[in-house]
Write a protein that holds these residues in place. Sequence first.
Motif, PDB file in Angstrom:
ATOM      1  N   ASP A  12       0.845  -1.199   0.000  1.00  0.00           N
ATOM      2  CA  ASP A  12       0.000   0.000   0.000  1.00  0.00           C
ATOM      3  C   ASP A  12       0.886   1.257   0.000  1.00  0.00           C
ATOM      4  OD1 ASP A  12       0.705   0.805   2.637  1.00  0.00           O
ATOM      5  OD2 ASP A  12      -0.788  -0.555   3.474  1.00  0.00           O
ATOM      6  N   GLU A  13       0.253   2.431  -0.072  1.00  0.00           N
ATOM      7  CA  GLU A  13       1.007   3.678  -0.235  1.00  0.00           C
ATOM      8  C   GLU A  13       1.598   4.211   1.070  1.00  0.00           C
ATOM      9  OE1 GLU A  13      -1.782   6.573  -1.689  1.00  0.00           O
ATOM     10  OE2 GLU A  13      -2.850   6.704   0.208  1.00  0.00           O
ATOM     11  N   LYS A  70       4.712  -0.007  -4.178  1.00  0.00           N
ATOM     12  CA  LYS A  70       3.446   0.746  -4.117  1.00  0.00           C
ATOM     13  C   LYS A  70       3.139   1.436  -5.444  1.00  0.00           C
ATOM     14  CE  LYS A  70       5.676   4.823  -2.149  1.00  0.00           C
ATOM     15  NZ  LYS A  70       5.542   5.932  -1.210  1.00  0.00           N
ATOM     16  N   PRO A 107      -1.173   0.673  -7.509  1.00  0.00           N
ATOM     17  CA  PRO A 107      -2.363   0.380  -6.687  1.00  0.00           C
ATOM     18  C   PRO A 107      -3.564   0.063  -7.581  1.00  0.00           C
ATOM     19  CG  PRO A 107      -1.947   2.755  -6.765  1.00  0.00           C
ATOM     20  CD  PRO A 107      -0.795   2.086  -7.469  1.00  0.00           C
ATOM     21  N   TRP A 141      -6.316   0.762   0.974  1.00  0.00           N
ATOM     22  CA  TRP A 141      -4.978   0.201   1.236  1.00  0.00           C
ATOM     23  C   TRP A 141      -5.033  -1.314   1.330  1.00  0.00           C
ATOM     24  CZ3 TRP A 141      -4.649   4.240   5.712  1.00  0.00           C
ATOM     25  CH2 TRP A 141      -4.465   5.517   5.154  1.00  0.00           C
ATOM     26  N   ASN A 176      -4.924  -2.937  -1.931  1.00  0.00           N
ATOM     27  CA  ASN A 176      -3.638  -2.778  -2.619  1.00  0.00           C
ATOM     28  C   ASN A 176      -2.532  -3.678  -2.081  1.00  0.00           C
ATOM     29  OD1 ASN A 176      -4.793  -0.876  -4.302  1.00  0.00           O
ATOM     30  ND2 ASN A 176      -4.216   0.862  -3.000  1.00  0.00           N
ATOM     31  N   THR A 217      -3.315   4.917 -10.429  1.00  0.00           N
ATOM     32  CA  THR A 217      -3.233   3.472 -10.656  1.00  0.00           C
ATOM     33  C   THR A 217      -2.358   3.115 -11.864  1.00  0.00           C
ATOM     34  OG1 THR A 217      -5.287   3.641 -11.875  1.00  0.00           O
ATOM     35  CG2 THR A 217      -5.437   2.899  -9.609  1.00  0.00           C
TER      36      THR A 217
END
Lengths: 158, 448
Positions: free
Chosen positions: A93-94, A133, A136, A146, A149, B186
């Motif tokens: 995730d970010e 990351k 996503p 999140w 992802n 994305t």
Amino acid sequence: MNLSKFFKNAFLVMLACLVLSACATKKVQNQMQGDVYTGTDTVEYLASGVPDRVFFATNESVLTTASRDTLRKQAEWLRKNSKVNVVLEGHADERGTREYNLALGERRANAAKDYLMTYGISANRISVISYGKERPVDSGSNPLAWSKNRRSVTVKAN
Amino acid sequence: MIKNIKFSIILLIIATVQSNALIEVDITRGNLDPLPIAVSPLSSDNETNSKLIKELKIDKVGQKISNVVENNLKNSGLFNPLNKDAFLQKPDIAHLKPRFEDWSLIKAQALITGKVTLNDGKLRVEFRLWDVLAGKEMMALAFTTVPSNWRRVGHIITDKVYERLTGEKGYFDTRIIYVAEDGPKTKRIKKLAIMDQDGSNTKYLTLGNELVLTPRFNPTNQMVTYLSYFRNLPRVYLLDIETGVQEVVGDFPGMTFAPRFSPDGKKIIMSFAMDGNSDIYTMDLENRIVDRITNHPSIDTSPSYSPDGKFICFNSDRSGYQQIYVMKKDGTGVKRISFGKGLYGTPVWSPRGDLIAFTKLHKGKFYIGVMRTDGTGERLLTENYYQEAPSWSPNGRVLIFYRETKTDSQGKGFSAKLWSIDLTGYNERMVKTESDASDPSWSSLLSN
């Protein structure tokens, strides 16, 4: 009279809010167990009944019961389709630094690879790539996004 | 590729009047009271002007150079360039002999004057720095270069003024390499981009066909190492900015990432990931010998050398979570140095050697901070929703990093920008880029 009407309305509005927010929370909870995604919004299928991805908890690469179930289905499908090779794409995730997340994505994809191998899939049919990351599926900045992802996705390579 | 239209700086010492300067700027504390400085436009005669317009299509080059200087000084946070409308003395006369009363009237403490001439197609720029209160010249220098280099002249003048007034080297004649970003979150398109430290002269070094990440300058020249997903094989690459030649570093059977140069520029240190485990390796660029530095089942990444090359700081989750560790260059003597609350990543050793900058994640917030190399004296400089990857200015006084915004409930509103902040925690500001930007790396001084 007016005042009591006002309170009554206010009460109804509050009640409606409570019900709605409860629904919203419930919806999210239905899609997450702890912070692992359990929904199906983003899931695609390698074949009927064979989901293509597994999900992870924050900072973790441990396979959940549901993930192992998915990977056993994938292994079974791969045994039946012995000419198919796959790439396991690991993601994070970010909410982590870029370089660490690259390593974490690699670790996650390898956790999936190891499990497929214990179910009889040869290592030379499986390659692994980490995107950290960088890719996503959900661009949201919230726990549900999140959780979608943090994943390892099995993709047909041929 | 981009470079470097033979830039001969001829330093001519016009006058060497040693003065006991009254003005000096203290850069070790946050400067809430920047030094008032007047940057008089560099003067040029009519003949020079018309030649520059006719032959090179550069109008008012003296004024443009002084604007570069002024902008640099302002962005440093240490100087307050005064409004030119208030200047009483004409630029050419001020350059010969300033009437100090006029300049002290508008509260200037320092004054920069200069003159531009064109001889045989070469631009000759001279400038002087004056101490207004003492009524003395502090410095006088001249440069000769090709006219298209006029912006660099502005940066070099700023470096000289900065050094004279602060006692430390400047960081203005430098460049930033970074990742230019575009498109939806994305499916981000990423390209390597390079620009002058002040955001001008942006050039793109890759086309965006493959994902590129984490470019870093060689501290000794204009080579860059970075991660590219060329042909879907994430590997560390080497790029010569001048020739545009790219080559993969080493022949690893898996992902290599998180590259940085050694301080002498002869090695690349990086992570190599295999079977779910990332360890740190070096490769000698001359003989291509690969050395394994760490051997641990945890993730070891983001390595960065100390400026003397004797130590390496890196990021590891061997304690269970991301923390910062220091070891000797051969991988022995590993010692954890981060013990505060939260997770720590991206350690980068200061070019001065005394500090390590890092990213910290604590309770859902990201911080850029510094600590001493033994982990003591942790100081957080800035807090935000998401920010990481600090890179030091070559004089170790400023950090540049990137910051991302939170998206709304529809997943919209994402952006990534470069920011800089002084080591003091003051002067936080956005660094303008043509597009969204991340992963900045600061070059060393182009000239000295």
